[in-house]
Design an enzyme around this catalytic site. Structure first.
Site, PDB file in Angstrom:
ATOM      1  N   HIS A 217       0.828  -1.206   0.000  1.00 52.58           N
ATOM      2  CA  HIS A 217       0.000   0.000   0.000  1.00 52.58           C
ATOM      3  C   HIS A 217       0.863   1.257   0.000  1.00 52.58           C
ATOM      4  O   HIS A 217       0.500   2.275   0.561  1.00 52.58           O
ATOM      5  CB  HIS A 217      -0.929   0.008   1.215  1.00 52.58           C
ATOM      6  N   GLY A 400      -0.567   6.711   2.865  1.00 54.89           N
ATOM      7  CA  GLY A 400      -0.757   8.045   2.307  1.00 54.89           C
ATOM      8  C   GLY A 400      -2.147   8.363   1.816  1.00 54.89           C
ATOM      9  O   GLY A 400      -2.354   9.358   1.115  1.00 54.89           O
ATOM     10  N   HIS A 402      -4.954   8.872   3.779  1.00 55.28           N
ATOM     11  CA  HIS A 402      -5.885   9.402   4.774  1.00 55.28           C
ATOM     12  C   HIS A 402      -6.548  10.698   4.321  1.00 55.28           C
ATOM     13  O   HIS A 402      -7.762  10.863   4.491  1.00 55.28           O
ATOM     14  CB  HIS A 402      -5.163   9.640   6.101  1.00 55.28           C
ATOM     15  N   ARG A 404      -7.094  11.853   1.258  1.00 53.19           N
ATOM     16  CA  ARG A 404      -8.042  11.608   0.170  1.00 53.19           C
ATOM     17  C   ARG A 404      -9.296  10.914   0.686  1.00 53.19           C
ATOM     18  O   ARG A 404     -10.413  11.232   0.296  1.00 53.19           O
ATOM     19  CB  ARG A 404      -7.354  10.769  -0.912  1.00 53.19           C
ATOM     20  N   GLY A 405      -9.116   9.937   1.581  1.00 54.26           N
ATOM     21  CA  GLY A 405     -10.264   9.234   2.128  1.00 54.26           C
ATOM     22  C   GLY A 405     -11.147  10.142   2.967  1.00 54.26           C
ATOM     23  O   GLY A 405     -12.383  10.058   2.905  1.00 54.26           O
ATOM     24  N   THR A 445     -10.507   2.256   7.490  1.00 58.39           N
ATOM     25  CA  THR A 445     -10.782   2.313   8.916  1.00 58.39           C
ATOM     26  C   THR A 445     -11.456   3.620   9.290  1.00 58.39           C
ATOM     27  O   THR A 445     -12.450   3.634  10.025  1.00 58.39           O
ATOM     28  CB  THR A 445      -9.471   2.174   9.709  1.00 58.39           C
ATOM     29  N   SER A 446     -10.918   4.723   8.793  1.00 58.80           N
ATOM     30  CA  SER A 446     -11.467   6.025   9.184  1.00 58.80           C
ATOM     31  C   SER A 446     -12.895   6.190   8.696  1.00 58.80           C
ATOM     32  O   SER A 446     -13.729   6.774   9.387  1.00 58.80           O
ATOM     33  CB  SER A 446     -10.585   7.166   8.668  1.00 58.80           C
ATOM     34  N   ALA A 559      -2.161  10.740  11.646  1.00 60.50           N
ATOM     35  CA  ALA A 559      -3.021  11.444  10.687  1.00 60.50           C
ATOM     36  C   ALA A 559      -4.466  11.478  11.158  1.00 60.50           C
ATOM     37  O   ALA A 559      -5.154  12.508  11.033  1.00 60.50           O
ATOM     38  CB  ALA A 559      -2.923  10.788   9.318  1.00 60.50           C
TER      39      ALA A 559
END
Length: 578
Positions: A217, A400, A402, A404-405, A445-446, A559
């Site tokens: 990833h 990397g 986080h 964008r999500g 996850t977030s 983050a």
């Protein structure tokens, strides 16, 4: 670099559209991913694989006869959402139950477990097998904590072949677990990958070095070592996977020498000649080796070696025929689905499935919903402005993705809240709509945690109550924190958003109990959140994708904790204006 794209934010969707057009003989699109284009055999176990995109041929490239029945496709390097996994499984289900399989990553485990729970509640027996082949990511005594990398391919292939043979769900699960238990992978990275739209790689490997213990990833290696020759590298990789040979090994192995995305096939063949020779010299028989790109990481340079220690059953399934867009072996026959045919289990598009019924709400709850809409708009603005920095922080020891999500999640949540408010929804319905869309659109996850947090906030505030007080808001924040901890299993000190959420909730309760106005209490609690986010720089991650790279993470704040502190501050500004 990943240079060919139209809009980086829709790279996955654009890729999937092209994939489906080019492979219409094999796959059709459903909400959340793809399923076989052929009609399923009634009573067959559906093997559904998946994960974030950026790994082609994994995951949609192995949907077809003798392999997977469906693939759940998330954003780049981001776990698919619970809704995605549920939708694909429903579409692939043929009455024999569902086997989910994906790599052992926190977001994938969380979302696929939640999808399993939903499917079982509807009477669809569902089992989950998480791949743990990466020997570098945890010691053998903690094998359950290891990541899934190129060994994904082995487990998916064995499970798919078993289901094709007619194994029942117990049998498919058994051989998938057996394959996982007997599969080992070791990899090295030679250069990092570049996310679409980014102007630099997620990490760089110093000249003359290689990252040892790679992820898939965009994570850097766990350590750096001198870059050896091809033959020396082949020997090193083999030594590390043979070190965990099972005691009952038959000396018959399946093998994958996997390229990560930009390492050329010719280079892989040069490495393989050494691996193959050493295996033969040490008395092993190699069965149907695979040399090529099977589980990639966008344009990352690197290579991994996977061995699966075979018994008679695993050997038969490893060598069984398969016919998919990216992998073909032997001869299989399937009846193509006609253009007009639709499987009985096909679900509604996500935008329809995610609609929320609006219940009658009190005037007070609608006023609260107005504030919720404004707060989410402010959250969206601050997260958009911080997207690049959040991605940079996340890339230090993660993938990397986080920033964008978070943008995908908060944008979808803000739009859903606005739609609900326009239908005169109260606080609970507005927050529930926002939470559902955040979880469905962000994935990872977030996404799951923020979706659960907003839903819990709404559940505590309600739609029909009288005036919503500061004490009610404190109780709602506590309910949200409890849900995040229950779902994510994180505690204080694990270097997650919980390290901000708990201090924030404590400070908010303290100031509200002291009689301060909600706006003032929230602002002071936001100060605490800012300090707590900064303090996470001194922590070592104990959960998630950053755990194997814990030492690299020290000195950089988390983050997820950082984005939560930004959100808390944005909401404070909204409350201060009311």
């Amino acid at each position: 670099m990943t240079k060919l794209y139209d809009d980086p934010s829709t790279f996955m969707e654009d890729m999937l559209e092209g994939f489906l057009d080019a492979n219409r003989r094999y796959a059709v699109g459903v909400p959340g991913g793809v399923v076989r284009a052929s009609e399923p055999r009634r009573g067959k176990v559906a093997v559904v694989v998946g994960g974030g995109s950026g790994h082609y041929p994994a995951f949609c490239g192995v949907v077809g006869a003798g392999f997977a029945d469906g693939a759940v496709v998330g954003n780049i390097f981001t776990s698919p959402s619970t809704a995605d996994a549920y939708n694909v499984a429903k579409a692939a289900s043929a009455g024999g139950g569902v086997l989910f399989s994906t790599g052992n990553y926190a977001g994938d485990v969380m979302n696929f477990d939640l999808a399993q729970k939903q499917l079982r509640a509807e009477g669809i027996d569902t089992r989950n097998v998480y791949v743990t082949d990466d020997v570098a990511s945890a010691p053998s005594r903690e094998a359950e904590r290891r990541r899934g990398i190129a060994g994904d391919f082995v487990v998916f292939k064995v499970a798919g072949a078993a289901a094709e043979e007619g194994y029942d769900l117990d049998g498919v699960e058994r051989v998938a677990r057996l394959a996982n238990d007997r599969t080992r992978t070791m990899g090295v990275g030679l250069e990092g990958c570049t996310m679409p739209g980014a102007d630099d790689a997620l990490f760089h490997v110093p000249a003359g070095k290689m990252g040892v213990g790679l992820g898939i990833h965009g994570e850097p290696g766990i350590s750096e070592e001198h870059l050896p020759s091809a033959s020396e590298l082949g020997s090193l990789l083999l030594e590390r996977v043979l070190a965990e040979e099972p005691a009952d090994s038959s000396k018959r192995v399946g093998a994958i020498l996997n390229g990560l995305g930009s390492t050329k096939y010719e280079e892989l063949f040069v490495v393989w000649r050494t691996v193959a020779r050493l295996l033969r010299e040490q008395g092993y028989t190699v069965i149907d080796p695979e040399v090529g790109e099977l589980v990639t990481s966008l344009d990352m340079a690197g290579v991994s070696l996977t061995l699966v220690y075979l018994d008679d059953e695993l050997e038969r399934l490893w060598t069984a025929p398969a016919d998919t867009p990216a992998y073909r072996k032997g001869a299989v026959a399937e009846t193509a689905r006609t253009a007009s045919a639709e499987p009985a289990t096909r679900v509604a598009p996500a935008s329809e499935a995610a609609s929320v019924s609006v219940v009658e709400a009190s005037d007070a709850s609608r006023r609260c919903a107005t504030t919720v809409v404004a707060a989410l708009a402010a959250m969206e603005a601050v997260i958009r402005s911080a997207e690049e920095e959040l991605g940079r922080i996340d890339a230090v020891a993660g993938d990397g993705d986080h920033g964008r999500g978070m943008v995908k999640g908060v944008s979808a949540a803000a739009a859903a809240a606005k739609r609900a408010h326009e239908q005169k929804a109260g606080a609970a319905s507005t927050l529930t709509a926002a939470g559902r869309e955040w979880g469905a659109r962000a994935g990872g996850t977030s996404g799951a945690l923020w979706g659960a947090l907003l839903t819990a906030l709404g559940g505590r505030l309600g739609d029909g109550a009288g005036d919503i007080t500061a004490t009610d808001v404190v109780a709602a924040v506590r309910a949200g924190a409890d849900e995040v901890i229950a779902l994510g299993k994180a505690q204080l000190g694990d270097k997650t958003m919980v390290d901000v959420l708990i201090p924030f909730a404590d400070a908010l309760e303290q100031h509200v109990t002291a009689g301060e106005r909600l706006a003032d209490a929230w602002r002071k609690a936001s100060d605490v959140a800012d300090e707590a986010a900064v303090a996470t720089a001194g922590l070592r991650p104990r959960l998630g994708r950053a755990r194997p790279l814990a030492e690299r993470s020290v000195g950089t704040p988390d983050a997820g904790a950082t984005s939560l502190s930004l959100v808390a501050r944005a909401v404070a500004e909204v409350l201060g204006q009311r």
